[in-house]
Scaffold this active site. Structure first.
Site, PDB file in Angstrom:
ATOM      1  N   GLU A  36      -5.003   9.960 -13.725  1.00  0.00           N
ATOM      2  CA  GLU A  36      -6.336   8.880 -13.566  1.00  0.00           C
ATOM      3  C   GLU A  36      -6.054   8.618 -15.246  1.00  0.00           C
ATOM      4  O   GLU A  36      -6.491   8.648 -16.053  1.00  0.00           O
ATOM      5  CB  GLU A  36      -7.682   9.042 -13.183  1.00  0.00           C
ATOM      6  CG  GLU A  36      -7.910   8.652 -11.516  1.00  0.00           C
ATOM      7  CD  GLU A  36      -7.602   7.366 -11.048  1.00  0.00           C
ATOM      8  OE1 GLU A  36      -7.037   6.022 -12.164  1.00  0.00           O
ATOM      9  OE2 GLU A  36      -7.220   6.736 -10.258  1.00  0.00           O
ATOM     10  N   HIS A  90     -16.897  10.143  -6.622  1.00  0.00           N
ATOM     11  CA  HIS A  90     -17.787   8.692  -5.896  1.00  0.00           C
ATOM     12  C   HIS A  90     -19.128   9.017  -5.050  1.00  0.00           C
ATOM     13  O   HIS A  90     -19.177   9.793  -4.364  1.00  0.00           O
ATOM     14  CB  HIS A  90     -16.295   9.162  -4.431  1.00  0.00           C
ATOM     15  CG  HIS A  90     -15.477   9.918  -4.930  1.00  0.00           C
ATOM     16  ND1 HIS A  90     -14.188   9.988  -4.212  1.00  0.00           N
ATOM     17  CD2 HIS A  90     -14.840   8.696  -5.818  1.00  0.00           C
ATOM     18  CE1 HIS A  90     -13.017   9.949  -4.529  1.00  0.00           C
ATOM     19  NE2 HIS A  90     -13.288   9.394  -5.474  1.00  0.00           N
ATOM     20  N   HIS A  94     -15.375   9.863 -13.859  1.00  0.00           N
ATOM     21  CA  HIS A  94     -15.196   8.978 -12.255  1.00  0.00           C
ATOM     22  C   HIS A  94     -15.535  10.058 -11.077  1.00  0.00           C
ATOM     23  O   HIS A  94     -14.746  11.388 -10.585  1.00  0.00           O
ATOM     24  CB  HIS A  94     -13.534   9.246 -12.536  1.00  0.00           C
ATOM     25  CG  HIS A  94     -13.185   7.945 -10.875  1.00  0.00           C
ATOM     26  ND1 HIS A  94     -13.787   7.418 -10.251  1.00  0.00           N
ATOM     27  CD2 HIS A  94     -12.541   9.215 -10.221  1.00  0.00           C
ATOM     28  CE1 HIS A  94     -12.983   7.173  -9.235  1.00  0.00           C
ATOM     29  NE2 HIS A  94     -12.341   7.479  -8.970  1.00  0.00           N
ATOM     30  N   HIS A 112     -14.628   2.624  -3.464  1.00  0.00           N
ATOM     31  CA  HIS A 112     -13.838   3.982  -3.833  1.00  0.00           C
ATOM     32  C   HIS A 112     -15.165   4.612  -4.983  1.00  0.00           C
ATOM     33  O   HIS A 112     -14.832   5.722  -4.035  1.00  0.00           O
ATOM     34  CB  HIS A 112     -12.709   4.104  -4.947  1.00  0.00           C
ATOM     35  CG  HIS A 112     -12.071   4.256  -4.646  1.00  0.00           C
ATOM     36  ND1 HIS A 112     -11.462   4.547  -5.629  1.00  0.00           N
ATOM     37  CD2 HIS A 112     -12.249   5.837  -5.701  1.00  0.00           C
ATOM     38  CE1 HIS A 112     -10.321   5.645  -5.471  1.00  0.00           C
ATOM     39  NE2 HIS A 112     -11.156   6.653  -5.757  1.00  0.00           N
TER      40      HIS A 112
END
Ligand SMILES: [Zn+2]
Length: 271
Positions: free
Chosen positions: A124, A149, A147, A219
């Site tokens: 990413e 989850h 980032h 996501h």
């Protein structure tokens, strides 16, 4: 190991904070296997000129990041687990320097060839650098991109009703007063797009122009902040709101939520 040329107390403290937060992300259950990635702009901390940039391994970037030219970044390694980053950040992450033309980067750390042979930046990286470019262009103090989850926030985007930015923020602000106080701009909603794609990077940058947190449908979360602790806290506060919603629903109850007037009143609090 942090290389001697860039070593400083300030850098040690940042790396220590990253390790601490990577551990919390793992403990929260937000980082199954190698899920999630972190980047931090270190350009204010590493300000020594490199003795010889050609002595460091070099990679090209898929597009030029002119705004970040000459900047230094901490980036987690692709395939690396948050729980391992917590234990030994500098064996599971890299420090890179963006080329003067923005088209590639040198890997400044680790220098140990054995460690480096299996270590590459997160897949990413283009998304992270796109976000850092947007932040740098507007001269913001924000340095961190996470980032992850976050379970309850991912779960909310499995419900079509909440795949709508206005309804999503109304729900999150309504579940706890501090959510409106600490996340006054709410979350930016990004409809499902293929992970790792340029299209997703663009949509994320767009969402983060007006918000500190972007929620990717089905996501996870991308969050930005001035330091890693505050950035983690933003996600944690939103996850708490989502968790309260699901706790009520699990008990067979419909949460009432705060009224519009109560939310507006909270929005006027200034620190
Ligand atoms: Zn992900």
């Amino acid at each position: 190991m942090i290389e001697t040329e860039i070593k400083s107390k300030a850098l040690d403290e940042i790396i220590g904070s990253i390790a601490e937060i990577a551990g919390y992300i793992w403990q929260k259950g937000w980082a199954e296997k190698n899920a999630g990635n972190i980047s931090v702009n270190l350009s204010d901390v590493i300000n020594v000129p490199l003795s010889d940039s050609t002595s460091y391994p070099h990679n090209e970037l898929p597009s030029a990041f002119n705004v970040l030219a000459g900047g230094f970044f901490f980036v987690t390694g692709t395939g690396r687990r948050m729980r391992d980053i917590a234990k030994d950040p500098m064996k599971n992450a890299l420090i890179i320097r963006i080329d003067d033309n923005g088209k590639g980067y040198n890997i400044i750390s680790p220098s140990d060839k054995k460690v480096l042979s299996t270590l590459r930046p997160t897949s990413e990286l283009p998304s992270h650098l796109s976000i850092h470019s947007m932040i740098t262009e507007r001269d913001s103090k924000q340095k961190v991109v996470i980032h992850t989850h976050a379970n309850e926030l991912c779960a909310l985007t499995q419900i079509p009703e909440f795949c709508n930015e206005k309804k999503l923020n109304r729900l999150l602000w309504g579940m706890h007063p501090e959510t409106k106080v600490f996340i006054p701009s709410g979350v930016g909603f990004v409809p499902y797009i293929m992970p790792g794609s340029a299209e997703l990077a663009l949509a994320t940058v767009k969402a983060l122009k007006d918000h500190e947190v972007a929620l990717w449908e089905k996501h996870g979360v991308f969050a930005i902040g001035e330091n890693i602790t505050d950035t983690f806290d933003s996600i944690d506060i939103l996850a708490k709101s989502a968790s309260i919603f699901f706790t009520c629903r699990s008990a067979g109850l419909e949460p009432e939520g705060l009224t519009d007037n109560q939310i507006d009143e909270l929005g006027k609090i200034i620190f």
